[in-house]
Design a protein around this motif. Structure first.
Motif, PDB file in Angstrom:
ATOM      1  N   TYR A   1      -6.027  45.831  48.457  1.00  0.00           N
ATOM      2  CA  TYR A   1      -5.980  44.860  49.537  1.00  0.00           C
ATOM      3  C   TYR A   1      -6.289  45.551  50.861  1.00  0.00           C
ATOM      4  O   TYR A   1      -5.743  46.622  51.168  1.00  0.00           O
ATOM      5  CB  TYR A   1      -4.608  44.200  49.602  1.00  0.00           C
ATOM      6  CG  TYR A   1      -4.406  43.159  48.528  1.00  0.00           C
ATOM      7  CD1 TYR A   1      -4.273  43.527  47.193  1.00  0.00           C
ATOM      8  CD2 TYR A   1      -4.381  41.805  48.839  1.00  0.00           C
ATOM      9  CE1 TYR A   1      -4.111  42.581  46.194  1.00  0.00           C
ATOM     10  CE2 TYR A   1      -4.219  40.842  47.846  1.00  0.00           C
ATOM     11  CZ  TYR A   1      -4.080  41.239  46.526  1.00  0.00           C
ATOM     12  OH  TYR A   1      -3.927  40.290  45.549  1.00  0.00           O
ATOM     13  N   TYR A   2      -7.147  44.922  51.642  1.00  0.00           N
ATOM     14  CA  TYR A   2      -7.565  45.444  52.928  1.00  0.00           C
ATOM     15  C   TYR A   2      -7.268  44.430  54.021  1.00  0.00           C
ATOM     16  O   TYR A   2      -7.429  43.223  53.814  1.00  0.00           O
ATOM     17  CB  TYR A   2      -9.076  45.701  52.949  1.00  0.00           C
ATOM     18  CG  TYR A   2      -9.581  46.665  51.915  1.00  0.00           C
ATOM     19  CD1 TYR A   2      -9.940  46.230  50.645  1.00  0.00           C
ATOM     20  CD2 TYR A   2      -9.710  48.022  52.218  1.00  0.00           C
ATOM     21  CE1 TYR A   2     -10.410  47.116  49.687  1.00  0.00           C
ATOM     22  CE2 TYR A   2     -10.190  48.916  51.266  1.00  0.00           C
ATOM     23  CZ  TYR A   2     -10.532  48.456  50.010  1.00  0.00           C
ATOM     24  OH  TYR A   2     -11.005  49.341  49.071  1.00  0.00           O
ATOM     25  N   CYS A   3      -6.870  44.929  55.173  1.00  0.00           N
ATOM     26  CA  CYS A   3      -6.832  44.059  56.339  1.00  0.00           C
ATOM     27  C   CYS A   3      -8.011  44.419  57.240  1.00  0.00           C
ATOM     28  O   CYS A   3      -8.524  45.538  57.199  1.00  0.00           O
ATOM     29  CB  CYS A   3      -5.514  44.157  57.090  1.00  0.00           C
ATOM     30  SG  CYS A   3      -5.216  45.726  57.922  1.00  0.00           S
ATOM     31  N   ALA A   4      -8.427  43.455  58.021  1.00  0.00           N
ATOM     32  CA  ALA A   4      -9.550  43.656  58.920  1.00  0.00           C
ATOM     33  C   ALA A   4      -9.328  42.835  60.180  1.00  0.00           C
ATOM     34  O   ALA A   4      -8.616  41.821  60.151  1.00  0.00           O
ATOM     35  CB  ALA A   4     -10.852  43.251  58.244  1.00  0.00           C
ATOM     36  N   ALA A   5      -9.939  43.270  61.264  1.00  0.00           N
ATOM     37  CA  ALA A   5      -9.779  42.605  62.555  1.00  0.00           C
ATOM     38  C   ALA A   5     -11.121  42.167  63.098  1.00  0.00           C
ATOM     39  O   ALA A   5     -12.121  42.902  62.997  1.00  0.00           O
ATOM     40  CB  ALA A   5      -9.095  43.547  63.541  1.00  0.00           C
ATOM     41  N   LEU A   6     -11.119  40.990  63.697  1.00  0.00           N
ATOM     42  CA  LEU A   6     -12.342  40.368  64.187  1.00  0.00           C
ATOM     43  C   LEU A   6     -12.110  39.878  65.610  1.00  0.00           C
ATOM     44  O   LEU A   6     -11.181  39.095  65.846  1.00  0.00           O
ATOM     45  CB  LEU A   6     -12.704  39.190  63.280  1.00  0.00           C
ATOM     46  CG  LEU A   6     -13.764  38.222  63.754  1.00  0.00           C
ATOM     47  CD1 LEU A   6     -15.138  38.890  63.749  1.00  0.00           C
ATOM     48  CD2 LEU A   6     -13.794  36.984  62.865  1.00  0.00           C
TER      49      LEU A   6
ATOM     50  N   PHE B   1      -8.373  40.880  52.699  1.00  0.00           N
ATOM     51  CA  PHE B   1      -9.375  40.847  51.658  1.00  0.00           C
ATOM     52  C   PHE B   1      -8.849  41.648  50.472  1.00  0.00           C
ATOM     53  O   PHE B   1      -7.943  42.469  50.614  1.00  0.00           O
ATOM     54  CB  PHE B   1     -10.685  41.467  52.145  1.00  0.00           C
ATOM     55  CG  PHE B   1     -11.290  40.752  53.316  1.00  0.00           C
ATOM     56  CD1 PHE B   1     -10.820  40.946  54.609  1.00  0.00           C
ATOM     57  CD2 PHE B   1     -12.343  39.864  53.135  1.00  0.00           C
ATOM     58  CE1 PHE B   1     -11.366  40.281  55.691  1.00  0.00           C
ATOM     59  CE2 PHE B   1     -12.907  39.193  54.206  1.00  0.00           C
ATOM     60  CZ  PHE B   1     -12.411  39.396  55.476  1.00  0.00           C
ATOM     61  N   ARG B   2      -9.444  41.423  49.319  1.00  0.00           N
ATOM     62  CA  ARG B   2      -9.061  42.230  48.162  1.00  0.00           C
ATOM     63  C   ARG B   2     -10.278  42.498  47.288  1.00  0.00           C
ATOM     64  O   ARG B   2     -11.223  41.721  47.285  1.00  0.00           O
ATOM     65  CB  ARG B   2      -7.954  41.557  47.349  1.00  0.00           C
ATOM     66  CG  ARG B   2      -8.359  40.289  46.632  1.00  0.00           C
ATOM     67  CD  ARG B   2      -7.153  39.646  45.966  1.00  0.00           C
ATOM     68  NE  ARG B   2      -7.498  38.422  45.250  1.00  0.00           N
ATOM     69  CZ  ARG B   2      -6.620  37.592  44.700  1.00  0.00           C
ATOM     70  NH1 ARG B   2      -5.313  37.869  44.774  1.00  0.00           N
ATOM     71  NH2 ARG B   2      -7.019  36.514  44.058  1.00  0.00           N
ATOM     72  N   GLN B   3     -10.200  43.614  46.582  1.00  0.00           N
ATOM     73  CA  GLN B   3     -11.266  43.964  45.657  1.00  0.00           C
ATOM     74  C   GLN B   3     -10.657  44.493  44.379  1.00  0.00           C
ATOM     75  O   GLN B   3      -9.966  45.509  44.383  1.00  0.00           O
ATOM     76  CB  GLN B   3     -12.211  45.005  46.263  1.00  0.00           C
ATOM     77  CG  GLN B   3     -13.433  45.263  45.410  1.00  0.00           C
ATOM     78  CD  GLN B   3     -14.519  46.014  46.161  1.00  0.00           C
ATOM     79  OE1 GLN B   3     -14.260  46.694  47.147  1.00  0.00           O
ATOM     80  NE2 GLN B   3     -15.743  45.877  45.700  1.00  0.00           N
ATOM     81  N   ALA B   4     -10.930  43.773  43.303  1.00  0.00           N
ATOM     82  CA  ALA B   4     -10.474  44.184  41.984  1.00  0.00           C
ATOM     83  C   ALA B   4     -11.551  45.043  41.331  1.00  0.00           C
ATOM     84  O   ALA B   4     -12.733  44.939  41.687  1.00  0.00           O
ATOM     85  CB  ALA B   4     -10.181  42.960  41.138  1.00  0.00           C
ATOM     86  N   PRO B   5     -11.174  45.874  40.373  1.00  0.00           N
ATOM     87  CA  PRO B   5     -12.161  46.738  39.704  1.00  0.00           C
ATOM     88  C   PRO B   5     -13.297  45.908  39.107  1.00  0.00           C
ATOM     89  O   PRO B   5     -13.061  44.917  38.417  1.00  0.00           O
ATOM     90  CB  PRO B   5     -11.332  47.421  38.618  1.00  0.00           C
ATOM     91  CG  PRO B   5      -9.943  47.405  39.128  1.00  0.00           C
ATOM     92  CD  PRO B   5      -9.803  46.132  39.896  1.00  0.00           C
ATOM     93  N   GLY B   6     -14.519  46.307  39.415  1.00  0.00           N
ATOM     94  CA  GLY B   6     -15.679  45.637  38.872  1.00  0.00           C
ATOM     95  C   GLY B   6     -16.021  44.315  39.515  1.00  0.00           C
ATOM     96  O   GLY B   6     -16.934  43.618  39.051  1.00  0.00           O
ATOM     97  N   LYS B   7     -15.310  43.953  40.569  1.00  0.00           N
ATOM     98  CA  LYS B   7     -15.563  42.669  41.229  1.00  0.00           C
ATOM     99  C   LYS B   7     -15.915  42.886  42.694  1.00  0.00           C
ATOM    100  O   LYS B   7     -15.623  43.930  43.268  1.00  0.00           O
ATOM    101  CB  LYS B   7     -14.341  41.755  41.114  1.00  0.00           C
ATOM    102  CG  LYS B   7     -14.015  41.339  39.693  1.00  0.00           C
ATOM    103  CD  LYS B   7     -12.907  40.311  39.678  1.00  0.00           C
ATOM    104  CE  LYS B   7     -12.626  39.828  38.276  1.00  0.00           C
ATOM    105  NZ  LYS B   7     -11.546  38.796  38.242  1.00  0.00           N
TER     106      LYS B   7
END
Length: 127
Positions: free
Chosen positions: A94-99, A37-43
């Motif tokens: 950027y983040y990684c995550a596990a499910l 996943f990713r997160q940009a500033p303000g988004k």
């Protein structure tokens, strides 16, 4: 103790490449789908890609299709996101995550269903 350690971010010029890694410990890695996943500033945070457990089916957001490649090495309990042809709009944490989703296709799951999250790594693409 469950851990997802994300690494590989950095500063790169447009058109360049980076390879992100997500090293897991404390759970049965090959039972878990992995998402990036990713997160940009303000988004809002957005899903970039995911790879299912066992059969390894993948998903890519339209914005990265053809440029990013997700992979996993279950023996090393690590997932990767190879990012090529980077654009300034790829700049984000950027983040990684596990499910926990044996046999299921990762694409059907929302981000709030993921069990574990890494700490994030900054990717900055300069124009």
């Amino acid at each position: 103790q469950v851990q997802l350690v994300t690494s590989g971010g950095g500063l790169v010029q447009a058109g360049g490449s980076l390879r992100l890694s997500c090293a897991a410990s404390g759970f049965t890695f090959d039972y878990y789908a992995i998402g990036w996943f990713r997160q940009a500033p303000g988004k809002e945070r957005e899903r970039v890609s995911c790879i299912s457990s066992s059969h390894g089916s993948t998903f890519y957001a339209d914005s990265v299709k053809g440029r990013f490649t997700i992979s996993r090495d279950d023996a090393k309990m690590t997932a990767f996101l190879q990012m090529n042809s980077l654009k300034p709009e790829d700049t984000a944490v950027y983040y990684c995550a596990a499910l926990n989703a044996v046999q299921a296709m990762c694409v059907i799951f929302d981000e709030d269903e993921y069990d574990y999250w890494g700490q994030g790594t900054q990717v900055t693409v300069s124009s």
